[in-house]
Design an enzyme around this catalytic site. Structure first.
Site, PDB file in Angstrom:
ATOM      1  N   CYS A   1       0.654  -1.279  -0.050  1.00 16.56           N
ATOM      2  CA  CYS A   1       0.077   0.159  -0.126  1.00 16.56           C
ATOM      3  C   CYS A   1       0.741   1.519   0.162  1.00 16.56           C
ATOM      4  CB  CYS A   1      -1.002   0.206   1.180  1.00 16.56           C
ATOM      5  SG  CYS A   1      -2.423   0.958   0.646  1.00 16.56           S
TER       6      CYS A   1
ATOM      7  N   GLU B   1      -1.089  -8.007   5.483  1.00 12.72           N
ATOM      8  CA  GLU B   1      -0.933  -8.073   7.185  1.00 12.72           C
ATOM      9  C   GLU B   1      -2.192  -8.277   7.692  1.00 12.72           C
ATOM     10  OE1 GLU B   1      -0.487  -5.464   5.584  1.00 12.72           O
ATOM     11  OE2 GLU B   1      -1.005  -3.886   6.695  1.00 12.72           O
TER      12      GLU B   1
ATOM     13  N   HIS C   1      -3.319  -5.079   1.669  1.00 10.01           N
ATOM     14  CA  HIS C   1      -2.943  -5.449   3.039  1.00 10.01           C
ATOM     15  C   HIS C   1      -2.644  -6.921   3.430  1.00 10.01           C
ATOM     16  CE1 HIS C   1      -2.661  -1.009   4.726  1.00 10.01           C
ATOM     17  NE2 HIS C   1      -3.335  -1.001   3.673  1.00 10.01           N
TER      18      HIS C   1
HETATM   19  N1  GLN Z   1      -3.449   6.422   0.415  1.00 10.60           N
HETATM   20  C1  GLN Z   1      -2.443   5.950   1.359  1.00 10.60           C
HETATM   21  C2  GLN Z   1      -1.208   6.928   0.640  1.00 10.60           C
HETATM   22  O1  GLN Z   1      -1.110   7.724  -0.282  1.00 10.60           O
HETATM   23  C3  GLN Z   1      -2.135   4.661   1.294  1.00 10.60           C
HETATM   24  C4  GLN Z   1      -2.899   3.902   2.204  1.00 10.60           C
HETATM   25  C5  GLN Z   1      -2.702   2.678   2.933  1.00 10.60           C
HETATM   26  O2  GLN Z   1      -1.363   2.480   2.996  1.00 10.60           O
HETATM   27  N2  GLN Z   1      -3.551   2.114   3.587  1.00 10.60           N
HETATM   28  O3  GLN Z   1      -0.052   6.604   1.342  1.00 10.60           O
END
Ligand code: GLN
Length: 213
Positions: free
Chosen positions: A86, A185, A183
């Site tokens: 992410c 995790e 994610h």
């Molecule tokens: N939108 C977030 C960002 O720009 C990422 C979201 C996340 O890691 N759950 O970093």
């Protein structure tokens, strides 16, 4: 020598912000020796790094203020395995769309990602994805949790797409760098952590270049 010699690779977890604790416990469950990374010295003592979800703009800023950005860029360029999920995926990407102007990324995997690219109305959703057979680890189905996820909009020739959701790549690898827009995790499934650990182990067996302090 600090006791963490090169017999077993040490997997760092970038611990400046975000979901690092859960990642660390998944890695431990998957059999890894881990270390939270907040300083350049922490990083020197690691053989690989997991970059968690969270907020990539904040992490970018904290990497700079901690003096970690440049040493980390050098380690990644030298072939240290890295797994970004992410926000971690955003930090590892070559192109970041809808980023903040001062946001930095490591350019370690040739993809373009759009921050929050799945749109506000579905900023969190879940779905089952099929893992490429090269990921191994038994059944190919994996339950993926997306939270304000980045959307992959371009994938370079040297990037292997290991899973897609609705025909958009969500898991990819280039060399020693693995990224996921979801994610892994947040479920009880440690298979992707095990996959990363297999890359770490292979890299560790092939090279033993970590500076031992
Ligand atoms: N939108 C977030 C960002 O720009 C990422 C979201 C996340 O890691 N759950 O970093």
């Amino acid at each position: 020598m600090d006791g963490t010699d090169n017999v077993v690779p040490v997997v760092g977890v970038l611990a400046l912000q975000g979901a690092f604790r859960v990642h660390e416990s998944m890695l431990v469950q998957a059999g890894a020796v881990t270390r939270q990374v907040r300083t350049p010295l922490d990083l020197e003592r690691c053989d690989a790094l997991v970059m968690p979800g969270g907020e990539s703009t904040t992490m970018s800023r904290l990497l700079d203020t901690a003096g970690l950005f440049d040493p980390l860029a050098a380690r990644i360029a030298a072939g240290m395995p890295a797994f970004g999920t992410c926000a971690g995926m955003i930090l590892l990407a070559v192109d970041v769309l809808d980023g903040r102007p001062d946001q930095r990324s490591f350019g370690a995997i040739d993809i373009a990602v759009r921050r929050n690219g799945y749109g506000r109305q579905i900023d969190s959703f879940e779905g089952d994805i099929q893992l490429d057979e090269s990921v191994g680890q038994g059944s190919s189905s994996f339950h993926a949790v997306f939270i304000r996820a980045p959307k992959v909009e371009r994938v370079g020739h040297d990037v292997a797409v290991l899973a897609s959701f609705a025909e958009v790549p969500v898991l990819a690898r280039q060399g020693q760098v693995v990224v996921a827009s979801f994610h892994p995790e947040l479920t009880a499934d440690t298979r992707l952590h095990q996959y990363f650990l297999s890359i770490v182990a292979a890299n560790h067996a092939a090279t033993s270049t970590r500076t031992v302090i």
